[in-house]
Write an enzyme that holds these catalytic residues in place. Structure first.
Site, PDB file in Angstrom:
ATOM      1  N   HIS A 193       0.842  -1.205   0.000  1.00  0.00           N
ATOM      2  CA  HIS A 193       0.000   0.000   0.000  1.00  0.00           C
ATOM      3  C   HIS A 193       0.877   1.255   0.000  1.00  0.00           C
ATOM      4  O   HIS A 193       0.624   2.203  -0.761  1.00  0.00           O
ATOM      5  CB  HIS A 193      -0.906  -0.036   1.235  1.00  0.00           C
ATOM      6  CG  HIS A 193      -1.743   1.178   1.427  1.00  0.00           C
ATOM      7  ND1 HIS A 193      -3.096   1.229   1.129  1.00  0.00           N
ATOM      8  CD2 HIS A 193      -1.439   2.422   1.916  1.00  0.00           C
ATOM      9  CE1 HIS A 193      -3.563   2.434   1.403  1.00  0.00           C
ATOM     10  NE2 HIS A 193      -2.585   3.164   1.900  1.00  0.00           N
ATOM     11  N   GLU A 194       1.914   1.268   0.842  1.00  0.00           N
ATOM     12  CA  GLU A 194       2.787   2.442   0.921  1.00  0.00           C
ATOM     13  C   GLU A 194       3.640   2.586  -0.329  1.00  0.00           C
ATOM     14  O   GLU A 194       3.900   3.703  -0.786  1.00  0.00           O
ATOM     15  CB  GLU A 194       3.677   2.349   2.167  1.00  0.00           C
ATOM     16  CG  GLU A 194       2.916   2.288   3.487  1.00  0.00           C
ATOM     17  CD  GLU A 194       1.909   3.416   3.645  1.00  0.00           C
ATOM     18  OE1 GLU A 194       2.132   4.503   3.090  1.00  0.00           O
ATOM     19  OE2 GLU A 194       0.881   3.209   4.313  1.00  0.00           O
ATOM     20  N   HIS A 197       1.772   4.504  -2.896  1.00  0.00           N
ATOM     21  CA  HIS A 197       1.844   5.955  -2.721  1.00  0.00           C
ATOM     22  C   HIS A 197       3.157   6.517  -3.270  1.00  0.00           C
ATOM     23  O   HIS A 197       3.196   7.624  -3.821  1.00  0.00           O
ATOM     24  CB  HIS A 197       1.724   6.310  -1.242  1.00  0.00           C
ATOM     25  CG  HIS A 197       0.327   6.160  -0.693  1.00  0.00           C
ATOM     26  ND1 HIS A 197      -0.778   6.677  -1.331  1.00  0.00           N
ATOM     27  CD2 HIS A 197      -0.135   5.567   0.436  1.00  0.00           C
ATOM     28  CE1 HIS A 197      -1.864   6.399  -0.622  1.00  0.00           C
ATOM     29  NE2 HIS A 197      -1.505   5.725   0.450  1.00  0.00           N
ATOM     30  N   GLU A 282      -6.570   6.592  -1.116  1.00  0.00           N
ATOM     31  CA  GLU A 282      -6.437   5.428  -0.240  1.00  0.00           C
ATOM     32  C   GLU A 282      -7.097   4.208  -0.866  1.00  0.00           C
ATOM     33  O   GLU A 282      -6.571   3.096  -0.788  1.00  0.00           O
ATOM     34  CB  GLU A 282      -7.050   5.724   1.137  1.00  0.00           C
ATOM     35  CG  GLU A 282      -6.280   6.733   1.969  1.00  0.00           C
ATOM     36  CD  GLU A 282      -4.856   6.300   2.223  1.00  0.00           C
ATOM     37  OE1 GLU A 282      -4.636   5.135   2.602  1.00  0.00           O
ATOM     38  OE2 GLU A 282      -3.946   7.125   2.020  1.00  0.00           O
TER      39      GLU A 282
END
Length: 655
Positions: A193-194, A197, A282
């Site tokens: 997930h990070e 980003h 998100e």
């Protein structure tokens, strides 16, 4: 949505950020001016009212003479106080934004340290080792420089964040609770997930958002300073002017309280900006994590555990509010967000996120069972990656690439892995990858070390023996693991390292694709390398048309086509992707050392143009239907020069 579309979406979000910021500034300026005018009228309403409409009144004011108003009552248009208040407000906001932006120039590490994170360079226990391995796997699988790792040891909540302005200075921070409560699959989902980003441009946008929020909250802070100063002001004023009616203290008190109240305008717009920018991204990062790992249970179970513990993902650090939009889960909430519900929430509700990942979810949350034992890297089997559509893989993490990275790291000697984690030995690893197999050429290279650090040459020879079983396809992934340690070098060490690196590359007068890729990846990561012009100011997104870039594209494809068995055919295949009408023109004969100049020009292009350039390069090297190891290394170097994270392409090379 692919990497290039994500980049465009991030730019559109930046425009939204600017618009909301301007709205916040206008609202704050209007509110401050209203307060100033009220104070101005109160102060001068009795016995005289100061409304200087002309030069005579201004002269009387400068001489200390009272100036009578030309009309009774309060006056709401006062050019002097309005101008001064507006200027002061803009200065306060600008100064705070500049200060915070300057603080964040150091990259994601500055944010992590602000939150109390400590760097993780050597894992000291199984849970830290688990995190380190997961991040290394994701870095290799994505073709993205490995971010610095930070652990917030004082934070028991389950949370994480990615911070930085570019992938080269990115940092990932995780809480102690995240390490202790999550299994390897769950931690992998959070890290994926990070990484989303980092790859999709969200991280730079989030960093800008920190400066914006810090700036528009400055007026409220000024109000609190005025209130705190009343104790001194009141005693000093009473000693000097015992007969005064105390209006100064009243004005300061009212101004302080009102400015503090105005600060909530900044808070209001700050939370609105955070929620408007971060919530949709998100969802995208959650979907990317599932796509990267091909395991929806990992990230879904992590979210279920966050919902199943008291306090959920709360971060207790006082700076948590400034980066609330960066966290994996809601880490900070205010009375405003609790009162308004999801309107000002920085993250979508947990149940909504879980439902999107796992539509069959029964609504049950997962209890935290304590720390899980470290099980090592799981490998699902090696799968050959199709060679077509290389641009689609930019900024993405393929499950096969994650599995390959895990297998690669598992196969490396622990001593070699440890060598990538310290600046001194990481330099030796990079030098070892450049040492020639020919004994005469290697002796020539070893003599270069005598001008810098002779022991470093001996260390490079030792590491070269350790890395010999790795094979040609594993060399660049090993260099990727060295990047965080190289980023911790001093300016002098960096300068000497880059200088020696270039001399080793050019020692035999022939720059190979691997040497070009290695040098480009390292120099682009360090940015401050003084040896080849990378210190120039880089302006991305200047050129939005292919026409001004045709000459550097010709140079690029000409150099790449030389590696093919059919150079003219490879060149035509590449040119057909960008300018079909020019594909039949003769191929220019150019040396490899001209490639850097061409790439510097191409780096000024917009993301859409870069996509076409990389696509043309890929079709050039794959004109014969196969991308071999050397061609893959050359393509990786080109992508690095264009700031495009390209994962490993050739699986067969590592078997």
């Amino acid at each position: 949505m692919d990497f290039f579309e994500h980049q465009d979406a991030a730019r559109r979000s930046t425009i939204k950020l600017v618009v909301l910021f301007l709205c916040a500034v206008v609202g704050i300026v209007i509110a401050v001016n209203a307060v100033v005018l009220i104070g101005w009228n109160i102060w001068f309403s009795d016995p005289v009212q100061l409304v200087p409409p002309g030069r005579e009144q201004a002269r009387r004011l400068m001489d200390g003479q009272p100036v009578q108003s030309l009309s009774g009552g309060w006056r709401w248009f006062q050019p002097w106080p309005i101008g001064i208040a507006t200027l002061a407000t803009l200065l306060v906001i600008s100064e705070r934004m500049f200060t915070k932006s300057l603080q964040l120039r150091g990259g994601g590490g500055a944010v992590a340290q602000m939150l109390g994170g400590t760097p993780l360079t050597h894992a000291t226990n199984p849970t830290e080792k688990k995190l380190q391995n997961v991040v290394e796997e994701m870095s290799i699988a994505s073709g993205c420089p490995q971010p610095e790792l930070y652990v917030m040891r004082d934070e028991p909540g389950i949370n994480a964040f990615a911070a930085g302005t570019t992938p080269d200075n990115a940092a990932i921070g995780v809480t102690r609770g995240c390490l202790e409560a999550l299994t390897r699959d769950e931690l992998q989902g959070v890290v994926a997930h990070e990484f989303s980003h980092i790859l999709n441009g969200d991280m730079r946008l989030n960093s800008r958002l920190i400066g914006v929020i810090f700036g528009i909250s400055g007026i409220g802070m000024l109000g609190l300073v005025l209130i705190r100063s009343l104790a001194y002001t009141g005693s000093a004023y009473s000693r000097r002017r015992k007969n005064d009616d105390g209006r100064a203290i009243i004005v300061i008190l009212v101004a302080g309280l009102t400015l503090a109240a105005i600060g909530y305008i900044g808070v209001f717009f700050g939370r609105m900006i955070q929620s408007a920018i971060s919530r949709q991204r998100e969802f995208l990062a959650d979907a990317s994590a599932v796509q990267f790992t091909r395991n929806k249970d990992g990230i879904a179970d992590a979210l279920k555990k966050i919902g199943g513990v008291a306090g959920q993902g709360a971060v207790r650090n006082p700076h948590a509010g400034e980066i609330a939009h960066m966290f994996f889960a809601t880490g900070f909430s205010t009375g405003l967000s609790r009162l308004a519900g999801s309107l000002f929430a920085t993250h979508p509700p947990l149940d909504v996120r879980i439902k999107r990942i796992d539509p069959a979810w029964d609504g049950k949350l997962k209890p935290v069972e304590g720390r899980k034992p470290f099980a090592g890297a799981a490998f699902a089997g090696e799968t050959a990656m199709p060679l077509s559509d290389v641009t689609r893989r930019v900024g993405r993490i393929e499950p096969e690439a994650v599995a390959f990275a895990g297998k690669l790291i598992e196969s490396l000697p622990e001593e070699l892995i440890e060598a990538t984690r310290e600046p001194y030995s990481a330099r030796a690893v990079c030098f070892a990858m450049l040492l020639d197999e020919d004994e005469i050429e290697r002796d020539k290279q070893m003599r270069l070390f005598e001008k810098f650090e002779p022991p470093l040459g001996k260390e490079a020879l030792r590491i070269a023996k350790l890395a010999k079983p790795l094979g040609p396809g594993g060399r660049l992934p090993l260099v990727d693991l060295c990047l965080p340690a190289l980023g911790r070098m001093s300016d002098l060490q960096s300068a000497n390292f880059c200088r020696l690196l270039r001399q080793l590359v050019e020692a035999d007068g022939n720059v190979t694709p691997f040497e070009f890729a290695l040098y480009t990846i390292i120099v682009r990561h360090l940015r401050s390398c003084p040896t080849s012009g990378e210190k120039k100011k880089r302006k991305a997104g200047q050129i939005h048309s292919i026409r001004p870039l045709l000459d550097p594209i010709r140079l690029l494809l000409s150099v790449m086509a030389k590696r093919s068995d059919n150079p003219n055919g490879a060149y035509k295949a590449g040119m057909a992707r960008v300018a079909p009408e020019l594909a039949d023109e003769p191929r220019p004969e150019l040396p490899m050392n001209r490639l850097t100049l061409s790439l510097d020009q191409l780096d000024k292009a917009s993301p859409g143009i870069k996509r076409r350039v990389l696509d043309a390069a890929a079709h050039c090297v794959a004109a014969d239907g196969v991308i071999n190891v050397r061609e893959a290394e050359l393509l990786r170097g080109v992508a690095a020069a264009l700031d495009l994270p390209l994962p490993p392409l050739v699986r067969e090379a590592f078997s």
